[in-house]
Design a protein around this motif. Structure first.
Motif, PDB file in Angstrom:
ATOM      1  N   SER A  28      31.067  53.493  37.104  1.00 48.12           N
ATOM      2  CA  SER A  28      32.218  53.010  36.331  1.00 48.12           C
ATOM      3  C   SER A  28      31.940  53.090  34.835  1.00 48.12           C
ATOM      4  N   SER A  59      42.652  51.124  48.587  1.00 50.55           N
ATOM      5  CA  SER A  59      42.981  51.489  47.195  1.00 50.55           C
ATOM      6  C   SER A  59      42.995  50.244  46.320  1.00 50.55           C
ATOM      7  N   PRO A  60      42.830  50.441  44.986  1.00 55.52           N
ATOM      8  CA  PRO A  60      42.832  49.283  44.079  1.00 55.52           C
ATOM      9  C   PRO A  60      44.170  48.528  44.097  1.00 55.52           C
ATOM     10  N   LEU A  88      46.765  50.262  37.784  1.00 52.09           N
ATOM     11  CA  LEU A  88      46.098  50.103  39.081  1.00 52.09           C
ATOM     12  C   LEU A  88      47.016  49.524  40.146  1.00 52.09           C
ATOM     13  N   GLN A  89      47.972  48.697  39.727  1.00 61.46           N
ATOM     14  CA  GLN A  89      48.817  48.005  40.696  1.00 61.46           C
ATOM     15  C   GLN A  89      50.285  48.125  40.285  1.00 61.46           C
ATOM     16  N   TYR A 133      40.883  45.576  33.858  1.00 59.33           N
ATOM     17  CA  TYR A 133      39.843  45.235  34.829  1.00 59.33           C
ATOM     18  C   TYR A 133      38.603  46.108  34.704  1.00 59.33           C
ATOM     19  N   ARG A 151      42.733  51.345  33.272  1.00 53.89           N
ATOM     20  CA  ARG A 151      42.237  50.213  34.049  1.00 53.89           C
ATOM     21  C   ARG A 151      43.112  48.972  33.899  1.00 53.89           C
ATOM     22  N   THR A 190      43.659  40.154  42.294  1.00 52.65           N
ATOM     23  CA  THR A 190      43.493  40.146  40.833  1.00 52.65           C
ATOM     24  C   THR A 190      43.847  38.772  40.294  1.00 52.65           C
ATOM     25  N   ASP A 215      46.435  46.475  34.831  1.00 50.79           N
ATOM     26  CA  ASP A 215      47.159  46.139  36.061  1.00 50.79           C
ATOM     27  C   ASP A 215      48.360  47.068  36.251  1.00 50.79           C
ATOM     28  N   ASP A 270      35.623  48.222  43.063  1.00 46.46           N
ATOM     29  CA  ASP A 270      36.962  47.606  43.147  1.00 46.46           C
ATOM     30  C   ASP A 270      37.352  47.325  44.592  1.00 46.46           C
TER      31      ASP A 270
END
Length: 312
Positions: free
Chosen positions: A180, A306-307, A262-263, A273, A257, A312, A259, A212
């Motif tokens: 990372s 997956s992330p 990633l989401q 993150y 990276r 979180t 949210d 992750d």
């Protein structure tokens, strides 16, 4: 989301560095092996510098704390070691005489100590330490020690019910990987060392951000649960060598990276993150020999696909 247990548990990585930060927000100590306790590695975040209102100080507000070095007695990290009357923690900083803090339990209690959401009493390390930190920081300070005999600090029960911490931000262990860090450094004009992220367990041999996805891992046969991606504040932007802040690496991390990235299906909260918060599952077992060391293998028992599924 249920863990997708991999049919063949593979060695995913190995421990490459271990770090303990005896005084919160001051420099860490790199170890070849570290003893496990329910609140994190032995001596990790046992001490906190507080202001005149008892509020914990961190590099977020006082970046020069990065310049404070901490030295423990040579054998203090052995799990069965007990301090005697002459055992000291030695604290050093530029322009300051060395401060010796006895590891014998102090008698004085400081009430009204707070760090994040927690408040309670702590052990006060006395006037000499108070004067030293006051002089270095430039405002009234005291040094306090977590009082395990009278206080407990539960971590967020929504993520890890029943687990406890001392003065760490939220959880007992933080794990990050070389993969990372390398992935981030490829995007930066000036690479950053791992000390910007202040992990306890640094591993090598896995893909970037593989951590992750880890919900359950074994390190030297001890089970750790990955409970929550670590959302980062401004501390990674502070050079741990100079105590001076900048924009990076947070600006670059925001691009890949956050949210939002990633989401994408969740409502963004502007979080960024790096690293995985962990708890030690077997913390209540008996017996000694509860240490992990450099070279130990990381075996992944449970992981997400997956992330986007990560807590979180």
């Amino acid at each position: 989301m249920e863990n997708a247990l991999s049919p063949a548990s593979e060695v995913a990585a190995r421990v490459s560095s271990l770090f303990v930060y005896p005084i919160k927000s001051c420099r860490g100590i790199s170890l070849s092996q570290a003893a496990l306790t329910p609140t994190g590695f032995l001596w990790d975040r046992n001490w906190l510098i507080v202001n005149d209102k008892g509020r914990g100080l961190t590099q977020r507000v006082e970046p020069k704390l990065a310049l404070i070095e901490v030295e423990m007695p040579k054998h203090a990290f052995a799990e069965d070691w007990e301090p005697n009357k002459s055992s000291n923690m030695v604290v050093r900083a530029p322009g300051m005489d060395a401060l010796k803090v006895s590891l014998a339990k102090p008698d004085k209690i400081a009430d009204g100590v707070s760090v994040w959401e927690w408040s309670g009493s702590a052990l006060d390390e006395g006037e000499e330490a108070s004067q030293w930190f006051t002089n270095f920081v430039g405002k009234p300070c005291r040094l306090v020690r977590f009082d395990s005999a009278s206080e407990t600090r539960p971590v967020d029960p929504n993520y890890a019910p029943g687990h406890i911490a001392k003065f760490s931000d939220m959880y007992p262990f933080l794990l990050a990987s070389q993969g990372s860090l390398d992935s981030l450094n490829k995007l930066l004009k000036e690479p950053v060392p791992i000390n910007r992220f202040r992990p306890n367990i640094f591993v090598d041999g896995c893909e970037p951000f593989a951590e992750d996805l880890w919900t359950e891992i074994l390190i030297n046969d001890f089970t750790f649960h990955g409970v929550k991606l670590c959302s980062r504040c401004k501390v990674p932007t502070i050079s741990q060598e100079t105590g001076i802040g900048g924009q990076e690496p947070i600006e670059t991390l925001r691009n890949f990276r956050s949210d939002k990235v990633l989401q994408p299906k969740r409502k963004p909260q502007g979080k960024i993150y790096f690293g995985q918060n962990m708890v030690w599952k077997d913390r209540l077992g008996d017996g000694i020999g509860k240490t992990i060391e450099i070279g130990d293998s990381i075996v992944v028992l449970g992981k997400l696909s997956s992330p986007a599924e990560a807590a979180t």
